[in-house]
Design a protein around this motif. Structure first.
Motif, PDB file in Angstrom:
ATOM      1  N   TYR A  76       6.362 -32.352  19.274  1.00  0.00           N
ATOM      2  CA  TYR A  76       6.140 -31.663  20.543  1.00  0.00           C
ATOM      3  C   TYR A  76       5.562 -32.618  21.584  1.00  0.00           C
ATOM      4  O   TYR A  76       5.899 -32.536  22.767  1.00  0.00           O
ATOM      5  N   ASN A  79       8.346 -34.715  22.870  1.00  0.00           N
ATOM      6  CA  ASN A  79       9.189 -33.899  23.752  1.00  0.00           C
ATOM      7  C   ASN A  79       8.581 -33.811  25.145  1.00  0.00           C
ATOM      8  O   ASN A  79       9.296 -33.900  26.154  1.00  0.00           O
ATOM      9  N   VAL A 145      15.829 -30.602  26.501  1.00  0.00           N
ATOM     10  CA  VAL A 145      14.850 -31.334  27.296  1.00  0.00           C
ATOM     11  C   VAL A 145      15.405 -31.597  28.695  1.00  0.00           C
ATOM     12  O   VAL A 145      14.676 -31.541  29.688  1.00  0.00           O
ATOM     13  N   SER A 224      12.979 -23.702  26.415  1.00  0.00           N
ATOM     14  CA  SER A 224      13.115 -24.716  25.375  1.00  0.00           C
ATOM     15  C   SER A 224      13.753 -24.135  24.131  1.00  0.00           C
ATOM     16  O   SER A 224      13.722 -22.923  23.892  1.00  0.00           O
ATOM     17  N   SER A 228      13.215 -28.799  21.323  1.00  0.00           N
ATOM     18  CA  SER A 228      12.846 -29.299  22.647  1.00  0.00           C
ATOM     19  C   SER A 228      11.561 -28.673  23.176  1.00  0.00           C
ATOM     20  O   SER A 228      11.273 -28.789  24.358  1.00  0.00           O
TER      21      SER A 228
END
Length: 284
Positions: A76, A79, A145, A224, A228
């Motif tokens: 995370y 990301n 993303v 998301s 992502s």
């Protein structure tokens, strides 16, 4: 003791009390993150850890569970880095060009256009969730993303345009007119004259945008996908993951990890943020 001295003591006392209230949550988070489970159960909320235990930090980073995914905050975090860096740079550059056009290359209806753009500063983001999801689906960027980057660029465009437009109106028009008389065009004036004078507002916009994008939860949870999700969504999932024993030290370490980039940005560049906000406030 003079009245001036008493006034100064009162000001410092108020500042110390305010600093205590603002820093107390951060202290609790840091202290708890270094405690083990026994210290948390037996100790006081404000007590210091008996030793620095980094196990909770390692668990929060690489092995803690967020739902059924037990990879910690690491995926995370990256990301968010992949999302925030290009979104900040693109929205800042885009806002700089818009502000440059709307302040120095005015055209018929430019003030009306700027007025409409200002609606984006005050419009609640919840109202754009449905149309934005339709746009991302049409472009094939849903749950990616790249889609989050586009959303944050569009959401931040009104604010960055406002920052740069108001800053550029204070630049003497004589500089631009002289450059035009010397044959300089749109882009040469922008790169050679305007950008070198834009350091203060660039720092303000970069810090402002990075903070907003990194800390965003609404767009992250709405747009998301499984691979992502930004760090704010990962932190929320980790804190809400059920287990037989609640690991407060892991949750606190994860919260510090999630907030560390923005804290570092303000510690390292906070002085530029203040200078940029006050630049042009007083014109001699």
């Amino acid at each position: 003791m003079t009245a001036k001295t008493l006034s100064r003591i009162a000001v410092y006392a108020i500042l110390l009390v305010a600093a205590f209230f603002f820093l107390a949550p951060l202290y609790v988070m840091l202290a708890t993150s270094f405690k083990d489970a026994d210290q948390i159960r037996a100790g006081n909320l404000l007590s210091l850890p008996t030793s620095l235990n980094f196990e909770s930090w390692q668990l929060a980073w690489s092995t803690a569970c967020t739902g059924v995914d037990c990879r910690g905050l690491k995926p995370y975090f990256w990301n968010s880095v992949t999302m925030a860096v290009p979104a900040v740079l693109i929205s800042t550059a885009w806002g700089a060009i818009n502000g440059y056009v709307l302040s120095m290359w005015k055209f018929k209806g430019s003030e009306v256009l700027f007025g409409f753009m200002l609606f984006g500063v005050f419009m609640p983001f919840q109202v754009v969730l449905l149309p934005m999801s339709q746009v991302l689906g049409f472009l094939g960027l849903s749950s990616s993303v790249g889609g989050l980057i586009l959303v944050h660029c569009l959401a931040g465009l009104a604010g960055t345009t406002l920052f740069f437009r108001n800053y550029y109106t204070a630049i003497p028009r004589e500089l631009v007119n002289a450059a035009r008389m010397d044959g300089a065009g749109f882009w040469r004036i922008f790169w050679r004259i305007v950008i070198p004078m834009s350091t203060p507002i660039l720092m303000v916009t970069l810090i402002w945008q990075f903070t907003n994008i990194w800390n965003d939860f609404l767009f992250g949870v709405a747009f998301s996908g499984a691979d992502s999700k930004p760090i704010t969504v990962g932190l929320n999932n980790m804190a809400n993951t059920s287990s037989s024993v609640k690991s407060y030290n892991v949750d606190m370490a994860a919260a510090v990890i999630a907030g560390l980039p923005t804290m570092l940005v303000y510690v390292l560049a906070g002085q530029y943020f203040v200078k940029g906000l006050t630049a042009g406030a007083v014109k001699g």
